[in-house]
Design a protein around this motif. Structure first.
Motif: not given
Length: 952
Positions: A888-906
């Motif tokens: 998951t890509l988050r902004l400004d905080d690794p726990l509560n930061g807003e999600v900018a994107g996410a990927v599934s890793v095969p």
């Protein structure tokens, strides 16, 4: 291939080394060139090439070839803070190497494996005594000095010094399979910084990689060999493997499927000489030929490695009609001049840690000299054979009346069948059980390691290869130390366990031997015959002063293959010290060791404490001169002495920045700080001047200060200059050594000293752009007697760069170039080059600070994608995983930061099989911190790319 010319060019010393190597290389067949790639290089009789052997140990004097001058250990040499003296030690050692080479050229080669320039990051490292300092710059200074002495001052090399061990090597625990995680800043600012000066100056002409892996890749395959070591060197450098390390590549490390493949990759990475299978070259060279046959190597690859080997031999003058060193004979070995250098090095290394006025001793009538090291000098694994020994007792006995006690307990060991007995024969014999009581002296070397010396013949007990215990050894010795035991409590007594074999001591048919079965171990009753502490206290009580000499045995509990678990003095040694002090408060602790001890009780209770490394043959003379006031203690610590091992990070945590390690980042209050060392006099500092308070890149800051001997004794001071950057994009060292001057001043004498600090030296590694940068910032000069005793400060400013936000449009981000992290490890992105980052647990993350996403940040992620002005619309990640996962890509905080994107890793085929997965970016605008959050364990990311366009 080609018959030699009448006067071959490679034998013409008027030609350049490169021209001579070209000529010689062209005359060799492919098989002859392959024969150069082993430690034992094959002769080429048709060209008159003799056999050549790499690897003569010469860390602090010539080792392993018989009596030669033994100087203080490397950590002791560095503690002199005198590079010129260290260079003179190197010169003397080089002369003795050449003398032994002339005597036996086949056994003693002139490629010397010294110095060791691994920064001393952690004092628990088993090989601490081999290095110089925890500061990489000071390590570079001392390593260059020693290597410069070894190589000589002529264009023709006296010896060919080899830097050890490249790279990130500070643990013996599982050393062949552990990976040292070196983030970019630690790599460039700390590790590489120690190696560069000696290579760049030409003082060292060879390098040995280390046993460990670095960021998941074996050090013997490091791309840094080509990209950095060879780029720094003014001439060819020879890269030699550590002993048996090549075999690990397909063995313990399992990095390649077989040895031909492993050796091919090693040669391509830059390894030139294989130290494998001792003098048996056939197997190693056979693997290289197999690699050629498979097409894994070309003749050009062999030529490159052979060129480096031949270059060293040409520069050593092997093919010259004469060299400047031809007249060196055995007469130089341990000659009076070298003895004087050894004594001066020992004297200047002695460091006064505490003094409440007891030292220097003033005409003592009787001195009690006490302790297991009081009348002993020890050889470490890489020291020479002592030609003579001046112990602490011997040195003091020449000057004053002494009484002596070793301070160790004398015991008898009783089994159900009788007493453990020992032979009185000087050659020793098997231990047995009988009715007559026999005694043993017990030595506590710390870490639960004890040695037993038979009183019957004064020899130590060892477990022979057949398991039988024999009293036939002078003390702990050898690569496999068989003379130490652990004492384990049992309900009815104790049992002994041989540390080397792990086997228990038992009695079979009246003979004492070892067994694998712990239940078969003989339970022993330990009868105290004589208390060493009590007898030592009696001796101390009647003396004017007591000198208690404690410390380590260099081959026990802290040596190659064995790290320490604690910094404490051995328990029985500390008990001895307390007993002596109770009997005579005028007690001086003298610590002789290759590493720091947490002597916290002594610091609180004793009036004086002195330290030195194991000081070589002249140690006792030097110590007596210092204790009795003939000389000022000239040593200063080159690493921090902590109060406890609890103050240290994990032994395998190499990130000194994140873990607040070494004096550079440590925020606690150490027992003794880096640079600490007292004098018998007092020094005053005044008139600090800077050449400028405003500097630009390319300038040099000159720091001047006046030092005055304000006391009553002639004294030596090491004036130390540190700087601190006060504002920065990154975490900066609390202080960093930039230079020093060692001065000797008479009472009342003043001297103004100066230190030049190039502004370029203030640079740090910028992970956002992959280069060193001098930042626009305020700095502070700190001048004093140690890193913890700063006397004067002055501000200055540097007009440097401002590090801009990360430009996501300029190219992909390497995952390893993150700013912060949690729960991840650095690993290899491919077999040959590149780093990646793998998660060790769900919720792990890496952070990229100040990423410019373009557009305008309206806060809270409330961003309309239609207003983007060229920011990225999507992120592409290069990932791998055995089982798959989510990032998951988050902004400004690794726990509560807003999600900018996410990927599934095969799931991927292998750890090096990276695939690209992408995610649209939502809500990212302006300059934000980007967190890559691993929602799954075992996911690896090597890089992030950004696609431009309108966001959804």
């Amino acid at each position: 291939m080609n018959e030699p010319a009448q006067d071959p060019a490679f034998r013409n010393p008027t030609l350049s080394p490169a021209e001579r190597v070209d000529d010689l290389l062209g005359r060799l067949t492919l098989d002859e060139k392959i024969g150069l790639l082993h430690q034992y290089q094959a002769p080429v009789e048709r060209l008159g090439l003799r056999p050549f052997r790499t690897g003569t140990e010469a860390l602090h004097g010539l080792a392993w070839h018989g009596p030669a001058t033994v100087f203080p250990q490397a950590i002791g040499l560095a503690s002199t803070w005198n590079p010129d003296l260290v260079r003179r030690v190197g010169e003397a050692t080089g002369d003795e190497v050449v003398a032994f080479h002339h005597k036996d050229p086949q056994s003693v080669g002139r490629n010397v494996w010294a110095p060791v320039v691994n920064p001393l990051r952690d004092p628990r490292w088993g090989r601490n005594e081999e290095g110089y300092s925890e500061d990489p710059w000071l390590t570079g200074v001392m390593g260059t000095a020693y290597a410069g002495g070894l190589r000589g001052g002529h264009a023709v090399l006296k010896t060919a010094p080899t830097l050890k061990h490249f790279l990130g090597y500070n643990n013996e625990t599982d050393r062949c399979v552990t990976s040292s995680g070196l983030p970019p800043r630690v790599l460039h600012e700390y590790e590489l910084k120690a190696f560069r000066p000696a290579v760049e100056s030409g003082a060292a002409v060879a390098v040995m990689p280390s046993y460990n892996l670095v960021n998941g890749r074996p050090a013997h395959l490091s791309p840094l060999i080509a990209s950095h070591l060879r780029a720094w060197a003014p001439d060819d450098i020879l890269v030699v493997s550590d002993a048996y390390a090549p075999g690990n590549l397909a063995g313990m490390q399992g990095y390649h499927k077989d040895l031909p493949e492993a050796y091919a990759h090693a040669i391509k990475a830059g390894l030139d000489s294989f130290t494998q299978d001792d003098a048996d070259t056939a197997t190693t060279l056979g693997h290289i030929r197999t690699a050629l046959g498979r097409g894994l190597l070309t003749e050009a690859d062999i030529d490159a490695a052979a060129r480096h080997a031949l270059s060293i031999r040409v520069r050593l003058g092997e093919f010259d009609p004469a060299t400047p060193y031809d007249d060196i004979t055995q007469d130089v070995v341990n000659r009076p001049e070298h003895q004087r250098v050894a004594r001066e090095a020992a004297r200047q290394s002695i460091t006064l840690l505490k003094n409440d006025g007891l030292l220097p001793l003033t005409a003592p009538r009787t001195v009690a000299v006490i302790g297991p090291l009081a009348d002993a000098l020890f050889e470490d694994w890489y020291s020479g054979t002592l030609p003579y020994q001046v112990t602490a007792l011997a040195g003091l006995a020449e000057r004053c009346e002494t009484v002596y006690h070793e301070g160790v307990d004398r015991v008898a060991l009783r089994t159900e069948g009788g007493y453990v007995g020992a032979s009185a024969d000087p050659a020793g014999g098997p231990l047995h059980v009988g009715g007559e009581r026999s005694c043993f002296d017990v030595f506590d070397w710390g870490g639960g390691a004890f040695a037993f010396r038979s009183c019957a013949n004064g020899r130590h007990v060892a477990a022979g290869e057949d398991g039988v215990l024999v009293n036939d050894q002078p003390g702990p010795s050898g690569w496999e130390v068989r003379q130490t035991f652990r004492i384990e409590e049992r309900p009815r007594g104790v049992v002994l366990r041989n540390i080397s074999s792990g086997r228990y001591v038992t009695v079979a048919d009246g003979v004492v031997r070892t067994t694998d079965d712990p239940d078969a171990a003989s339970v022993l009753s330990v009868e105290l015959v004589e208390s060493g502490a009590a007898r030592a206290a009696e001796a101390a009580a009647g003396a004017d002063v007591a000198i208690v000499v404690l410390g380590d045995h260099p081959l026990v509990n802290g040596r190659e293959t064995e790290d320490r678990a604690t910094l404490a003095l051995p328990e029985r040694q500390e008990a001895l010290l307390k007993a002596v002090h109770a009997a005579n408060p005028a007690t001086v602790l003298v610590v002789s060791s290759g590493y720091p001890f947490a002597v916290t009780w002594a610091q609180e209770h004793l009036p004086a404490i002195v330290w030195s490394a194991h000081g070589g043959q002249e140690y006792g003379h030097a110590l007596a001169a210092v204790l009795l006031g003939d000389d000022d203690p000239g040593g200063r610590l080159t690493q921090t002495w902590y109060r406890s091992a609890a103050e240290l990070p994990d032994l395998l945590d190499y990130d000194i920045v994140a873990s607040d390690a070494t004096y550079l980042y440590y925020r606690g209050r150490p027992l003794y700080p880096f640079g600490h060392g007292l004098s018998y006099t007092r020094f005053a500092y005044s008139d600090l001047e800077l050449s400028s308070a405003d500097l630009a890149e390319g300038d040099t800051l000159t720091v001047r200060v006046t030092v005055t001997n304000a006391g009553e004794h002639v004294g030596e001071e090491v004036v130390q200059v540190y700087t601190h950057q006060r504002r920065s994009r990154v975490k900066q060292p609390l202080r960093q050594l930039r230079g020093f001057v060692k001065v000797r001043l008479a009472p009342g004498e003043s001297r103004t000293v100066s230190v030049d600090v190039p502004v370029a030296d203030l640079a740090f590694w910028d992970v956002t752009r992959g280069r060193f940068v001098v930042e626009d910032a305020a700095h502070k000069v700190q001048v004093g007697a140690s890193s913890g005793d700063i006397r004067l400060c002055a501000p200055f400013r540097v007009r440097g760069e401002r590090i801009p936000p990360r430009d996501l449009t300029s190219g992909p981000l390497d995952a390893a170039d993150h700013d912060e992290y949690d729960g991840v490890v650095l690993c290899d992105a491919a077999l040959d080059s590149g780093d990646a980052v793998r998660s060790t647990s769900p919720g792990s993350w890496i952070a990229f600070r100040d990423c410019d996403f373009g557009g305008e940040d309206f806060g809270g992620g409330d961003f309309d994608g239609d207003s983007a002005d060229g920011g990225p619309s999507a992120c592409v990640l290069a990932v791998s995983s055995d089982e798959g996962g989510v990032v998951t890509l988050r902004l400004d905080d690794p726990l509560n930061g807003e999600v900018a994107g996410a990927v599934s890793v095969p799931p991927t085929v292998s750890r090096h099989d990276f695939v690209e997965v992408s995610t649209p970016l939502a809500g990212a605008a302006g300059v934000r911190d980007l967190y890559v959050v691993y929602e799954s364990e075992g996911v690896t990311v090597s890089g992030l790319g950004f696609l431009m366009g309108l966001r959804p």
